[in-house]
Design an enzyme around this catalytic site. Structure first.
Site, mmCIF file in Angstrom:
data_model
loop_
_atom_site.group_PDB
_atom_site.id
_atom_site.type_symbol
_atom_site.label_atom_id
_atom_site.label_comp_id
_atom_site.label_asym_id
_atom_site.label_seq_id
_atom_site.Cartn_x
_atom_site.Cartn_y
_atom_site.Cartn_z
ATOM 1 N N ASN A 9 0.867 -1.179 0.000
ATOM 2 C CA ASN A 9 0.000 0.000 0.000
ATOM 3 C C ASN A 9 0.905 1.230 0.000
ATOM 4 O OD1 ASN A 9 -1.800 2.038 0.460
ATOM 5 N ND2 ASN A 9 -2.451 1.325 2.490
ATOM 6 N N LYS A 11 0.108 4.271 -0.201
ATOM 7 C CA LYS A 11 -0.515 5.433 0.462
ATOM 8 C C LYS A 11 -0.284 6.708 -0.372
ATOM 9 C CE LYS A 11 -0.295 2.990 4.811
ATOM 10 N NZ LYS A 11 -0.261 3.047 6.269
ATOM 11 N N HIS A 92 -9.562 0.631 4.584
ATOM 12 C CA HIS A 92 -8.301 0.831 5.310
ATOM 13 C C HIS A 92 -8.567 1.727 6.525
ATOM 14 C CE1 HIS A 92 -4.291 2.149 6.348
ATOM 15 N NE2 HIS A 92 -3.861 1.069 5.732
ATOM 16 N N GLU A 94 -7.083 4.168 7.698
ATOM 17 C CA GLU A 94 -6.940 5.615 7.456
ATOM 18 C C GLU A 94 -8.187 6.176 6.782
ATOM 19 O OE1 GLU A 94 -3.084 5.227 5.603
ATOM 20 O OE2 GLU A 94 -2.317 4.593 7.554
ATOM 21 N N GLU A 164 -5.281 -5.284 10.259
ATOM 22 C CA GLU A 164 -4.266 -4.267 10.542
ATOM 23 C C GLU A 164 -4.606 -3.575 11.857
ATOM 24 O OE1 GLU A 164 -2.312 -2.876 6.575
ATOM 25 O OE2 GLU A 164 -4.136 -1.732 6.872
ATOM 26 N N GLY A 170 2.532 2.118 10.990
ATOM 27 C CA GLY A 170 3.468 3.241 10.881
ATOM 28 C C GLY A 170 4.109 3.628 12.203
ATOM 29 N N SER A 210 3.543 -2.274 10.453
ATOM 30 C CA SER A 210 4.986 -2.328 10.710
ATOM 31 C C SER A 210 5.604 -3.685 10.354
ATOM 32 C CB SER A 210 5.291 -1.956 12.164
ATOM 33 O OG SER A 210 4.862 -0.630 12.429
HETATM 34 P P1 13P Z 1 3.086 0.219 7.808
HETATM 35 O O1 13P Z 1 3.649 -1.060 7.207
HETATM 36 O O2 13P Z 1 3.811 1.443 7.355
HETATM 37 O O3 13P Z 1 2.914 0.116 9.282
HETATM 38 O O4 13P Z 1 1.594 0.376 7.194
HETATM 39 C C1 13P Z 1 0.725 -0.698 7.217
HETATM 40 C C2 13P Z 1 -0.482 -0.345 6.415
HETATM 41 O O5 13P Z 1 -1.267 0.508 6.802
HETATM 42 C C3 13P Z 1 -0.682 -1.029 5.140
HETATM 43 O O6 13P Z 1 -1.942 -0.800 4.613
#
Ligand code: 13P
Length: 247
Positions: A9, A11, A92, A94, A164, A170, A210
């Site tokens: 992803n 982002k 997701h 976010e 997740e 992150g 992560s």
């Molecule tokens: P990170 O691997 O940066 O923690 O992000 C995970 C994520 O949100 C993937 O969709």
């Protein structure tokens, strides 16, 4: 044998040139043919990335559930297909947290994808305050019940779910492999109760949060972890492929 999937992803990162360079770098590196690789660039780079992708599947990070019309700023499944996307993320964290997407809205997105025979990865996961109060299983179960458990057995069999935990995204704080396995096993058991064990065995459940080259091996060794949805580490071809090769 269940599917093995490693998805990146991207982002809101990269630009036109660097996104095309990244897909070329990923394509140039060797990974096991058994592992399905996918990348999810920002909308505007899907076209260019899809032009360069050969083995890697290209998807979108989101879409709107209507087909077309007066929906300023939104993008439909049909439009995504026309630029080479064949799959999308739905829900997701976010999108849920920053853009207010609810389980009801996400159910509409699930139905819009299915109506257009478009694949999706359905994302779920709990925030830190829910985990701290020991309510993570109930929380994730409701996310699945309200957006996904109306699917037919056949539709459910083809579904990919990404767990997740929001507190691990992150932050550098990975769920332990035991925490991941416990939630993945629970998700599979709820699918088994709602459908049956055959359906539950076919659903791919990915871990995200992560996930890096140095912890992917332990996570992917868990019985119910079928791969990863990778954020930060998916922006470097070497790390992304090292994660894929951790199976
Ligand atoms: P990170 O691997 O940066 O923690 O992000 C995970 C994520 O949100 C993937 O969709």
């Amino acid at each position: 044998m269940r599917r093995k999937i490693v998805a990146g992803n991207w982002k809101m990162n990269l630009d036109k040139v660097s996104s095309q360079q990244l897909i070329r770098d990923i394509e140039d590196r060797k990974s096991d043919a058994e592992i399905e690789l996918m990348v999810f660039p920002p909308f505007v780079f899907i076209d260019g990335v899809a032009d360069e992708a050969k083995q890697v599947r290209v998807g979108a990070q989101d879409f709107y559930f209507e087909n077309q019309g007066a929906f300023t700023g939104e993008v439909s499944v049909g439009q995504l297909k026309s630029v080479g996307a064949s799959i999308a993320l739905i829900g997701h964290s976010e999108r849920r947290e920053l853009f207010g997407e609810t389980n009801v809205v996400l159910k509409k997105k699930v139905d819009a994808a299915l109506a257009s025979a478009f694949d999706f990865i359905f994302c779920c996961g709990e925030p830190l305050n829910i985990r701290k109060t020991g309510r993570e299983f109930d929380y994730v179960k409701v996310q699945l019940e309200e957006s996904l458990f109306h699917l037919t057995p056949e539709q459910m069999s083809n579904t990919i779910i990404a767990y997740e935990p929001i507190w691990a995204i992150g932050t550098g704080e990975t769920a332990t492999s035991q925490q991941a396995e416990d939630m993945h096993a629970a998700i599979r058991s709820w699918i088994s109760e709602k459908y049956d064990s055959n359906v539950a065995e076919k659903v791919a459940i990915l871990y995200g949060g992560s996930c890096k080259p140095d912890n992917a091996k332990e996570l992917f060794a868990c019985k119910n972890v079928d791969g990863g949805l990778i954020g930060g580490a998916a922006l470097k071809a070497d790390d992304f492929i090292a994660i894929a090769n951790s199976f």
